[in-house]
Write a protein that holds these residues in place. Structure first.
Motif, PDB file in Angstrom:
ATOM      1  N   ALA A 118       0.886  -1.185   0.020  1.00 22.88           N
ATOM      2  CA  ALA A 118      -0.161  -0.145   0.038  1.00 22.88           C
ATOM      3  C   ALA A 118       0.831   1.361   0.092  1.00 22.88           C
ATOM      4  N   GLU A 119       0.187   2.261  -0.536  1.00 20.36           N
ATOM      5  CA  GLU A 119       1.186   3.579  -0.623  1.00 20.36           C
ATOM      6  C   GLU A 119       1.067   4.324   0.928  1.00 20.36           C
ATOM      7  N   ARG A 120       2.283   4.522   1.213  1.00 23.39           N
ATOM      8  CA  ARG A 120       2.365   5.533   2.517  1.00 23.39           C
ATOM      9  C   ARG A 120       3.109   6.777   2.015  1.00 23.39           C
ATOM     10  N   ARG A 121       2.376   8.095   2.290  1.00 22.41           N
ATOM     11  CA  ARG A 121       2.767   9.178   2.200  1.00 22.41           C
ATOM     12  C   ARG A 121       3.932   9.591   3.190  1.00 22.41           C
ATOM     13  N   LEU A 122       5.123   9.984   2.772  1.00 20.95           N
ATOM     14  CA  LEU A 122       6.160  10.521   3.478  1.00 20.95           C
ATOM     15  C   LEU A 122       6.460  11.955   3.204  1.00 20.95           C
ATOM     16  N   ASP A 123       7.260  12.573   4.072  1.00 17.83           N
ATOM     17  CA  ASP A 123       7.817  13.911   4.218  1.00 17.83           C
ATOM     18  C   ASP A 123       9.176  14.003   3.444  1.00 17.83           C
ATOM     19  N   LEU A 124       9.218  15.167   2.795  1.00 20.31           N
ATOM     20  CA  LEU A 124      10.435  15.359   1.967  1.00 20.31           C
ATOM     21  C   LEU A 124      11.080  16.801   2.260  1.00 20.31           C
ATOM     22  N   LEU A 125      12.415  16.547   2.278  1.00 16.52           N
ATOM     23  CA  LEU A 125      13.121  17.699   2.503  1.00 16.52           C
ATOM     24  C   LEU A 125      13.565  18.311   0.838  1.00 16.52           C
ATOM     25  N   GLY A 217      10.869  14.189   9.320  1.00 12.12           N
ATOM     26  CA  GLY A 217      10.125  13.345  10.283  1.00 12.12           C
ATOM     27  C   GLY A 217       8.991  12.700   9.624  1.00 12.12           C
ATOM     28  N   ALA A 218       7.654  12.655  10.398  1.00 11.59           N
ATOM     29  CA  ALA A 218       6.408  12.236   9.679  1.00 11.59           C
ATOM     30  C   ALA A 218       5.125  12.996   9.929  1.00 11.59           C
ATOM     31  N   GLY A 277       4.983   9.536  -2.156  1.00  9.19           N
ATOM     32  CA  GLY A 277       4.506   8.106  -1.850  1.00  9.19           C
ATOM     33  C   GLY A 277       5.380   7.118  -2.174  1.00  9.19           C
ATOM     34  N   LEU A 278       5.326   6.059  -1.332  1.00 11.40           N
ATOM     35  CA  LEU A 278       6.231   4.989  -1.450  1.00 11.40           C
ATOM     36  C   LEU A 278       5.383   3.672  -1.142  1.00 11.40           C
ATOM     37  N   ILE A 279       5.367   2.691  -2.045  1.00 12.23           N
ATOM     38  CA  ILE A 279       4.641   1.308  -1.871  1.00 12.23           C
ATOM     39  C   ILE A 279       5.379   0.627  -1.054  1.00 12.23           C
ATOM     40  N   LEU A 280       4.717   0.335   0.252  1.00 16.33           N
ATOM     41  CA  LEU A 280       5.440  -0.613   1.351  1.00 16.33           C
ATOM     42  C   LEU A 280       4.501  -1.684   1.614  1.00 16.33           C
TER      43      LEU A 280
END
Length: 282
Positions: A118-125, A217-218, A277-280
């Motif tokens: 499933a896709e997990r949305r992550l923070d980005l710098l 972070g998250a 988003g990254l599929i994990l």
């Protein structure tokens, strides 16, 4: 067939040369569970063009951390990260970033996660030159292995919220840092950096530091750690959370994940909450 079942599999050239067997296994697993279109770019330009022409297919990168970074950076430049989740099957020697993000090790497990996850949305710098950081930022740069062993915890209980305590800590850090004028054991010279977190001064040029670490972070904040130079007793690291971090000083280099940047005299990194988003695995 839905768009989720259609994959654009971009196989990094380094992965093809260094571990063709793992690449073959990943292709077989992906091909058994979805309609796969394979792309074999020979360089960064072809890599970016392949992603730009993906259409409705989900992009899957087979390669190491540098290939994952290249994919996210390319989609960021095209302003496509908001509508496109990335998948990666780690193949290659540098897999510190992918493992820290939760991607399974091994071509079979990682490929199955692409199909079933499933896709997990992550923070980005994002820095002021439009560069991206997914995991760790280090100033001055360190090797990938050292970065992995010394990475600060994104959920550590020592991280502080907000900035009201900074003024008190500054005097404490200044007290610890000033004795560095005394001769010490041979080693790399301390860095002279000015670090600001959301416009609040954390350390200035008169306070030598061993290094600065930043990671997204998250929750829309970055975790910032400044390690003052110590003589005798170890100095406590100074930690703060911020949305924007500016570092300036004499020409310095930095390591953003697996890539060394610089030299620059000033650079600002800003947090983009849930920007990619990254599929994990579910």
């Amino acid at each position: 067939m839905s768009a989720r079942d259609q994959l654009l599999v971009v196989i990094d050239s380094v992965a093809r040369r260094t571990d063709g067997e793992s690449v073959r296994i990943a292709k077989d697993v992906l091909g058994a569970g979805a309609a796969v279109r394979v792309c074999l770019p020979e360089g960064p330009e072809e890599f970016a063009k392949a992603l730009a022409r993906r259409g409705a297919r989900r992009p899957v990168v087979i390669g190491d951390d540098r290939a994952l970074l290249r994919a996210v950076a390319a989609l960021h430049r095209e302003r496509e990260l908001g509508s496109c989740a990335v998948s990666v099957v780690p193949v290659g020697a540098v897999q510190v970033l992918s493992r820290s993000l939760g991607v399974p090790a091994g071509p079979v497990a990682a490929a199955r996660a692409v199909l079933e996850g499933a896709e997990r949305r992550l923070d980005l710098l994002v820095d002021d030159s439009d560069g991206v950081v997914l995991g760790n930022l280090r100033i001055p740069p360190v090797t990938a292995s050292a970065s992995a062993s010394a990475a600060p915890s994104a959920s550590g209980s020592t991280a502080m919220d907000g900035h009201p305590w900074l003024r008190t800590c500054q005097s404490f850090v200044r007290t610890l840092a000033r004795p560095s004028r005394v001769a010490s054991a041979p080693g790399p010279a301390p860095a002279r950096l000015r670090v600001e977190a959301d416009g609040v001064l954390v350390v200035d040029l008169d306070q030598p530091v061993e290094g600065v670490s930043v990671r997204p972070g998250a929750d829309g904040f970055a975790e910032v750690e400044v390690r003052p130079t110590s003589v005798g007793a170890a100095a406590e690291a100074l930690r703060v959370r911020a949305r924007t971090i500016t570092v300036s000083g004499a020409d310095f280099r930095y390591r953003a994940d697996a890539v060394v940047g610089g030299p620059v005299r000033t650079r600002t990194w800003s947090v983009r909450a849930h920007a990619w988003g990254l599929i994990l695995p579910r």
